[in-house]
Every structure is written in C-alpha cells, then in structure tokens.
Design a protein around this motif. Structure first.
Motif: not given
Length: 358
Positions: A275-294
C-alpha cells in the motif's frame, strides 16, 4: 407524605457557578414523584427557568409520566414529556442548542467536547411486558472531540424489538448535508451481527484520537463491512478504500497521499499489500505491507513493514508550526510491531545527498 431531596452546587477553578440544581422525591400511595428545583437552576453555566409544576412520576402500576420544560436565557432548551397509555409508556426527550463545551466542563467523566447539540429521542416501553423501542434524531454543529474539529454531524437511529427476544437497530450518519454511513444489525442470544456501508466518511472524524501526535488525517473513506460477535470478540470482514486521503503534519512538514487501492479486512485484520504513500501525491511511494489488528479496539496491534527508495519524505516551506522544513530524500526500510501505545520501531533510514533541510 415522605420526601427527600439533594441539591448540588458546582464552582470551577475561576469561581464560576457551573451547576445549581436540586432534585426532590416525594412518596405517595400510588407511586413516587420526582421534581427539580429551584425554578431558576444553573446547568452547564447556563441560567435556566423551569416550569414550577415540573415532575417525573413513577407509578405502582408501572406508568411513567413526565413534564419538565427548561429554557435558558440564550435560547438553550431541554424538555422531557411523557404520557402513558393503558399498556405503553411513551417518553420524549428534546434538546435545542446544548453547548457541549460547557456541558463537558461540568461533567468530568465526559471527554472534552465542543459544538452545539440539538435533537429528539423518543422511547416507548411496555408497562406490563418487557418491550422497548426507540427513535432518535440528533444533529451537531461544529462538533469537536478533544480539540479536533469533526464538523456538522448527524445521527438518525431506530431500535426495535423482534421475535424470540431479539433486537434490531438501524442508524444513518451524516456529515454536513450528506449521508456518509448506514449501518444495521441484530442482537440475539447475547450475540451481535450487523453490516455497515460507508460512502464518503470524512477521515477528519478520526483526528480526535490523534491529539498529541502532531499528525492529522484528511480525505474520505468508503467501503462495506460486516460485523459478527464471536466467543473471542468482534469479527470484522469487508473492504475499505480511500479517496483524496492524506496523512498531514505541519510540525514535520509531511503531506503523504494515500493509495486508492482497496484494502481487505479479514478476521478483524486490515491487510496491507504494498500500500503506497506518496509525498505531496507524487514521486516514488513508501510501500506498506502487513496488518493492523482491530479485534480489540482498545488495544489495536500492528505488524507493518515499510520500504522506499529515493523517497521524498519532506517537501515544505517554513511555517510558524514547523519543527523542520525544506526537502528530505531517503531510502527507508522499517518495521512497526506492537500496540499503538507500546510500538517497537526497527529499521534503517539513509538520508540522500539531495536533502536540504533546516
């Protein structure tokens, strides 16, 4: 006739009177009558006038009658009216322009709230049979939770009994003039099962839970969820997606745009797959893999792996609230494990040569 009463005065640290209110109970042959005094009480710092013949009557024949009408000098109003039939008790609580900030100031058990509350709650209950139904229509203006603005929110809800001692509830939640969530469910044999449809739920509604972190959420969520109570807790399944969603921090100069990729919720675990997070909506993403237990909402746990190459972490001009500003580029490998209040962070961040930060 036997009678007893209690009177409460409350003054805050600045000497302002927050409460001046008394309750008197009088026993009679056919029941118990409760009344409020004085005729000019103070509730949540507001000067009210109450009808002198106000009462709530609890009868031996299980009837409930009520006539309480409060009006403040600024237009705030509250009333409780009830007139039973032969088999049904019928009560209506009405509120108009209740100041939530002042109310939470005099009720220490409440969270710190702000905004204005208006609405009606209507309850009917069987006098001789265990049946209860309720309907509520409540609106807030400029609602705040722990200092975070949630906006103009409304709730319309219904609660009805069903056969075999089951119960049914249905609620609509609105933000501004739009309906953003609809949920319904049944409660039977000590188990709850329900569904929720989310359509444009403002993420800023979560900001009250982020107070003190220097981070905020913006944008919207959508999706469908099913909830089912099991022996080990509530199970949540379904899917969520985000629209125009950002993670923001003026203090750290961060503006991360969230992917619109749909996230799967399985067995109360929100699953991330690059799952990607992009600084100011552009450029290469920070990718997240894993889980959040609710599965335990009061002790949510995470297991997340983060990776990025040549990632623009910060790109902002100097602001009054800035702890840092400029541009920061980095290669990132990290892992988050644990609960929200006891998280372990491991990893490596290499700051790249293009970085220009103050």
């Amino acid at each position: 006739q036997a009678a007893a009463g209690v009177h409460l005065d409350f003054f805050d640290a600045r000497g302002r009177k927050g409460i001046d209110l008394g309750v008197k109970a009088t026993a009679a042959e056919d029941g118990l009558q409760v009344s409020v005094f004085p005729e000019t009480p103070v509730i949540a710092y507001r000067n009210f006038r109450i009808n002198g013949d106000n009462y709530v009557f609890l009868g031996r024949e299980h009837e409930v009658r009520a006539d309480i009408d409060l009006l403040a000098d600024d237009g705030t109003a509250m009333s409780l009216l009830g007139e039973p039939t032969d088999s049904i008790n019928d009560l209506t609580l009405s509120m108009l322009n209740v100041n939530l900030s002042e109310l939470s100031d005099v009720l220490p058990v409440m969270p710190r709230l702000g905004g204005m509350l208006s609405g009606d709650i209507h309850i009917t209950a069987g006098r001789f049979e265990p049946s209860l139904s309720a309907a509520a229509l409540v609106q807030t203006r400029a609602l705040e939770f722990e200092g975070a603005l949630l906006g103009d929110l409304g709730v319309e809800a219904f609660y009805l009994p069903m056969a075999d001692s089951a119960h049914y509830a249905h609620a609509y939640i609105s933000a501004g003039d739009r309906e953003v969530m609809q949920c319904e469910g049944t409660y039977s044999n000590d188990r709850f099962a329900g569904e929720a449809h989310i359509d444009g739920l403002p993420l800023q509604m979560a900001n009250g839970f982020l107070v003190g972190t220097d981070f905020l959420l913006d944008g919207y969520a959508k999706g469908d969820l099913s909830l089912r109570q099991e022996d080990d807790g509530m199970r949540i399944d379904g899917a969520l997606a985000f629209d125009s969603a950002h993670v923001l921090s003026d203090v750290y100069g961060i503006n991360l745009a969230m992917d619109t990729t749909t996230l799967v919720m399985a067995d109360s675990r929100l699953l991330f797959d690059r799952f990607g997070l992009r600084s100011n909506g552009r450029g290469k993403p920070l990718e997240i893999t894993g889980s959040l237990d609710l599965s335990q909402m009061d002790n949510m746990r995470m297991s997340l792996l983060m990776k990025a190459k040549n990632f623009e972490l910060v790109n902002t001009r100097r602001k009054m609230s800035s702890l840092l500003y400029g541009k920061v580029y980095a290669d990132v490998v990290g892992q988050l494990e644990g609960s929200a209040d006891a998280v372990t962070v491991k990893g490596k961040m290499d700051i790249l040569d293009r970085t220009d930060m103050t």
